[in-house]
Design a protein around this motif. Structure first.
Motif, PDB file in Angstrom:
ATOM      1  N   GLU A 113       1.636   5.778  -1.156  1.00 12.81           N
ATOM      2  CA  GLU A 113       3.042   5.415  -1.351  1.00 12.81           C
ATOM      3  C   GLU A 113       3.876   6.676  -1.529  1.00 12.81           C
ATOM      4  N   TYR A 222       6.859  -0.586  -7.886  1.00 10.16           N
ATOM      5  CA  TYR A 222       5.614  -0.132  -7.279  1.00 10.16           C
ATOM      6  C   TYR A 222       4.360  -0.768  -7.892  1.00 10.16           C
ATOM      7  N   LEU A 240       1.881  -5.690  -3.935  1.00  8.95           N
ATOM      8  CA  LEU A 240       3.182  -5.270  -3.405  1.00  8.95           C
ATOM      9  C   LEU A 240       3.812  -6.395  -2.583  1.00  8.95           C
ATOM     10  N   THR A 250      10.495  -3.410  -2.874  1.00 14.84           N
ATOM     11  CA  THR A 250       9.341  -2.523  -2.796  1.00 14.84           C
ATOM     12  C   THR A 250       9.552  -1.568  -1.625  1.00 14.84           C
ATOM     13  N   SER A 254       4.739   2.270   2.386  1.00 17.79           N
ATOM     14  CA  SER A 254       3.356   2.393   1.908  1.00 17.79           C
ATOM     15  C   SER A 254       2.378   2.089   3.049  1.00 17.79           C
TER      16      SER A 254
END
Length: 670
Positions: A113, A222, A240, A250, A254
């Motif tokens: 991330e 997160y 997530l 979010t 990622s």
């Protein structure tokens, strides 16, 4: 409308405005014009004013910032907010992978991330409603900043499901918000923030939530607090997705990586692309994705063994200072800018860097011709870190700020307590042009189609000298401008005409009175109702208003006393620009009685009246309810468990009533 109709309409407006707000503030994709949003928000405010018990926690009106806080209370985190170990190079990352593989005893899937450079926060929801927000603090104890976090539109006040959950996230300031904030601080002679992280932290640790509301912060969530598997997910990546389904913002960047090679590729990719983001990142967070694997790896005393943070190296390059140029802002602040030999820094070519003020030039001993080290502050704003003194040849020239304005040649002054030099000539062409740019801006008169380029053209063509001249423009004049077609000219004139109908607070902010921002403009407009009444108010009348201090009052009086300002306002009036407040209906309030003209503070728990009922009835009888006790407070109503506000009132000798005395004064029976 009756109460049943009102409640139905409140629910409709709340859903609609929350949808509009999310699209505007989070997605940067407005669904409707600002005027439509403002009109519906004013409708909601009017209903809530009539029915205070219909002010629900998820109402968009709760995002503007409430009363000033007396201080921050401590919050003990139910689940500690642990720090992460750091990795600074590829070898560190491979060492982390070797430890993880050995501890897990099998191949591991990672999730990477972006490491948002902001302020870590913890958010609690009870049955889907946002109930508390706190800073990380030392990881075990943080500070309650719920009121400030409510002003962030990316934080849902109500979730899609009635779940009780604690989530973790990073509050941050977008790059454009950061640059605008520092421009305003420069104009006001204040020290700029060093980077967006400091700006975000400083905004959320203000005791006045309205300041946080004005800073346009955002947040990425997160993870969840504690055991992520408690909500039915098997991995962090699943969590997530679940958090996004609840309505949390979010980060979509990622990525699940099946090997450490993929992790390294991800890091290298974002190290090259980080400048394309609208927010600052300072690295990549690498986590073991599966919850069972995380549990097996466990924790050290300070951090999880299943996660690490790779930190991007700071990029500093050498350049040479060729010259120093000066610019004059809307408020007359003269800002020096370094002209550099073009150099590549953090993904872009840099040829200019702000020097902010003369004190910084003296402090760093910056001279024209110097070899200098350059970087981007917060990876955004180019700055000179230091001078390479050992490379001086003796030909370098010290720089001294001029005594006169570089544009109009008026004498520059340094106002006591400020670091900036100012041109105080109201007819300075540079200030006048910047004043027009401010006047047409989104938060002021919001005249779409007029940006800095068009204003430059209008000035060059001598079509505009001040904001009022905009309302005299014709289509033929506009068509003479470069890159101005028939459709653009028509749209621009329409936008100018529409702006005439703006409510007073838009005009007042657009006039650019020093120290009078959006919040003060709204307070003054609501209090006085007309521009004429504000212009005629004296210092005593102005400072009697909560949140309007001596400095703001002096600035207002000085502004309206200026003959050139009076001429501009006269021209605006002739062109039909509205100068009346169009907020919720302003009702005449009593000028006599126990509360007329007085500032009252409510504190503690009331057992008979609700806080909203008491506030509404006091205001209906001419009183003004404030959130904090000061020398301007006339009366404090103290209920049960009254705390610091009562103590302060007693120290200042302010009259204190209990609830019974309040009810007697309101003319009600128990």
């Amino acid at each position: 409308m009756d109460r049943i109709e009102a409640e139905k309409r409140v629910q409709e407006l709340t859903a609609l405005l929350n949808e509009y707000g999310h699209a505007y503030y989070v997605r940067d994709n407005p669904l409707v014009p600002d005027s439509v949003y403002d009109r519906k928000l004013q409708e909601l405010l009017a209903i809530e004013a009539e029915y205070p018990d219909l002010v629900f926690p998820d109402s968009p009106t709760q995002r503007v910032g409430g009363e000033i806080l007396p201080g921050f209370t401590k919050v003990v985190h139910e689940f500690p907010m642990l720090s992460l170990s750091n990795a600074f190079n590829e070898e560190d990352i491979r060492d982390f992978d070797r430890r993880v593989q050995a501890g897990a005893g099998k191949d591991i899937t990672y999730i990477c991330e972006l490491k948002i450079d902001g302020l870590a926060v913890s958010l609690k929801y009870d049955n889907g409603a946002f109930s508390q927000g706190a800073t990380r603090g030392d990881g075990t104890v943080g500070e309650d900043i719920t009121s400030n976090l409510k002003t962030i539109h990316a934080i849902p006040l109500k979730l899609a499901e009635p779940v009780t959950i604690e989530v973790r996230g990073e509050a941050y300031m977008p790059k454009r918000s950061f640059m605008r904030l520092n421009e305003l601080r420069d104009e006001n002679g204040e020290e700029p923030f060093a980077n967006p992280r400091n700006a975000a932290a400083g905004s959320l640790r203000q005791l006045d939530p309205k300041i946080a509301a004005s800073r346009n912060l955002s947040v990425f969530i997160y993870g969840v607090g504690g055991d992520g598997s408690a909500y039915g997910q098997d991995s962090h990546s699943d969590s997530l997705d679940y958090l996004a389904s609840l309505g949390f913002e979010t980060n979509s960047s990622s990525k699940r990586c099946k090997s450490i090679e993929e992790v390294i590729d991800y890091i290298e990719s974002w190290q090259q692309r980080r400048q394309d983001l609208d927010y600052e990142i300072d690295g990549i967070v690498i986590k073991v994705d599966g919850y069972e694997d995380q549990e097996q790896l466990g924790f050290t005393a300070k951090s999880p063994r299943w996660a690490t943070a790779y930190k991007f190296p700071a990029e500093e390059v050498h350049s040479r200072l060729l010259d120093i140029e000066l610019s004059v802002g809307r408020t007359g602040v003269v800002t020096p800018t370094a002209i550099l030999e073009p150099v590549r820094v953090a993904g872009t070519t840099v040829a200019r860097a702000s020097l902010h003020n003369e004190d910084l030039i003296r402090e760093k001993d910056i001279r024209i011709g110097d070899a200098v080290i350059v970087r981007k502050a917060g990876d955004i704003i180019p700055e000179i870190v230091s001078v390479l003194i050992e490379q001086r040849t003796g030909t370098e020239e010290p720089y001294y700020m001029p005594e006169h304005c570089p544009v109009c040649d008026s004498e520059l002054v340094r106002i006591e307590g400020e670091v900036a030099l100012r041109c105080v000539n109201p007819q300075c062409p540079a200030q006048m042009k910047e004043a027009v740019i401010h006047f047409v801006s989104r938060n002021a008169m919001n005249i779409e189609g007029i940006g800095e380029r068009v204003v430059d053209q209008l000035y060059t063509a001598e079509l505009v000298n001040d904001a009022a001249d905009l309302y005299a423009l014709t289509k033929d004049q506009l068509l003479e401008l470069e890159r101005m077609g028939e459709k653009s000219a028509t749209n621009l004139l329409t936008a100018i005409q529409v702006s005439k109908e703006n409510s007073l607070e838009k005009l007042l902010f657009g006039l650019g009175i020093r120290h009078v921002g959006e919040r003060a403009s709204h307070i003054l407009s609501e209090e006085f109702g007309t521009l004429e009444a504000i212009a005629e108010a004296d210092a005593e009348r102005l400072t009697s208003i909560h949140e309007i201090g001596d400095k703001v009052a002096d600035s207002i009086i000085t502004f309206f006393a200026n003959e050139d300002v009076q001429k501009v306002i006269g021209k605006l009036k002739e062109h039909g620009v509205n100068m009346i407040y169009k907020g919720p209906d302003r009702q005449e309030v009593p000028t006599d009685g126990p509360f007329a003209g007085k500032t009252i503070v409510l504190t503690g728990k009331l057992s008979i009246l609700t806080r909203n009922d008491a506030k509404a009835q006091i205001e209906a009888l001419g009183g003004k309810v404030s959130g904090s006790v000061s020398k301007k407070t006339d009366l404090v109503i103290a209920g049960e468990d009254a705390g610091s506000k009562l103590t302060k009132a007693e120290e200042l000798g302010i009259t204190v009533w209990n609830e019974t005395e309040l009810i007697d004064a309101l003319g009600e029976k128990e």
